[in-house]
Write an enzyme that holds these catalytic residues in place. Sequence first.
Site: not given
Length: 484
Positions: A176, A252, A286, A388
């Site tokens: 996906k 992750e 990331c 973040e």
Amino acid sequence: MKQFMNFINGEFVASGKTFENRAPTDNSLIGLVHEAGAAEVDAAVKAARAALRGDWGRMSAAKRTEMLHAVADGINRRFDDFLQAEMADTGKPLSLASHIDIPRGAANFKVFADLVHNVPTESFRMTTPDGGTAVSYGVRSPLGVIAVVCPWNLPLLLMTWKVGPALACGNTVVVKPSEETPATATLLGEVMKAVGVPDGVYNVVHGFGPDSAGEYLTRHPGVSGITFTGETRTGEVIMTAAARGVRPVSFELGGKNAGIVFADANFEQAVAGIARSSFENCGQVCLGTERVYVQRPIFERFVQALKARAEALVIGPSTQPGVGLGPLISAEHQRKVLSYYERARAEGATVVTGGGVPEMPAALAAGHWVQPTIWTGLPETAAVVREEVFGPCCHVAPFDTVDEVIALANDTDYGLCTTVWTQDVSVANRCGQEIDVGLCWINSWFLRDLRTAFGGAKASGIGREGGVHSLEFYSELRNVMVKL
Ligand code: NAD
């Protein structure tokens, strides 16, 4: 009009419902994406399950390795198609996509195909109570159908980083891709078909998360395990879905990574390293550094040098010569990043550089541009120091001692990575051992050896992939005991 269709059981499948794929550079329409509903997701999972019992399931490991090498070669043969597709979807600079995204995307198939052969399983011999002998040995078998749910920041690279080892271990996959970046996953379907990967081994379902392909896939009982890269919040939702049927997950997730520069560091290398880790891919990595701690004697000089680097970045579209900073992925993400720029100002930050939207030529004015931004002077409680942002920005703060900076680096819910710059071996190794992260880079950043463990501590993930660690997730280890 370009159509991005689902790839199910070796065929491109339209659906009754489409959504637009727009270019981040100028908001122009790239094409229409066919959103998979529950029926398409069900068909993809069933095809993947059937393929486990078909030619793929019966294929020798040697033949499978050969086929995965052919997939890598197939990507490289169509390198330019993948490159154009990735640049259109993400707006990232050509230099980045051509050196990292596409070549590493292809390499993921070769590296993991070769690796699987070279990992031994354990064997023990023991004396049984009747004085005889028994021998145990381990056998690895595929986990089954793997759901691969991907983000948009490194679309091909992060997807193949999962699909490569999953297929190498003999699994089948339903991918996906992010709704923002449907192109390269779709293109990979063409490569799979062309090199003869059996139908149903690699499937792609397009769509969003909730009430769409992401949710239907992760909730599907025919999925044996879920590997996910994305936001921590999304990981929490997927983990709930995985609980039904007790399916394993590999996650992750997000980060709020610290970069640490000691006064004895090679100054120029440290500035270049932190500039890269804060601004590469427009801060949408990331592993990026959004908190920088610099030892007090070099603090002012460092901030000025980092400012010069940020201001020297050429902002523009992928193929513009010398470009170093592309747009953010979407208007929504631009709004989010700019809202953090505003909050930093409201919380009293000194804006060293940036803080807004750059002036762009009229043809690009509808793109999702933001300036690379550096702040100083905020307390550790400020939003941009704790949350973040996922944009090209960092807060830089001074520190005095090793103990102090290790405590600062650890004062976060996240634990993905850190980058440490020093010439002192003892200090470097203390940081390597005491900062609670999955990955610690010393005098480097984002340097990867695919044989090593990759993943995050704390809220940055569950499990490790890379090298033998990938095998641990993508296969079941069975113990066979033989009484001799
Ligand atoms: P996201 O969590 O918004 O989306 C990731 C994927 O999950 C997309 O395909 C999305 O459609 C899907 N999704 C969303 N909600 C879902 C649901 N309820 N059920 C199933 N699927 C769902 O993340 P993003 O914005 O695409 O990516 C950015 C984030 O990814 C950042 O937080 C970044 O730190 C993280 N990231 C982590 C790593 C790592 O290696 N740790 C690598 C890249 C990105």
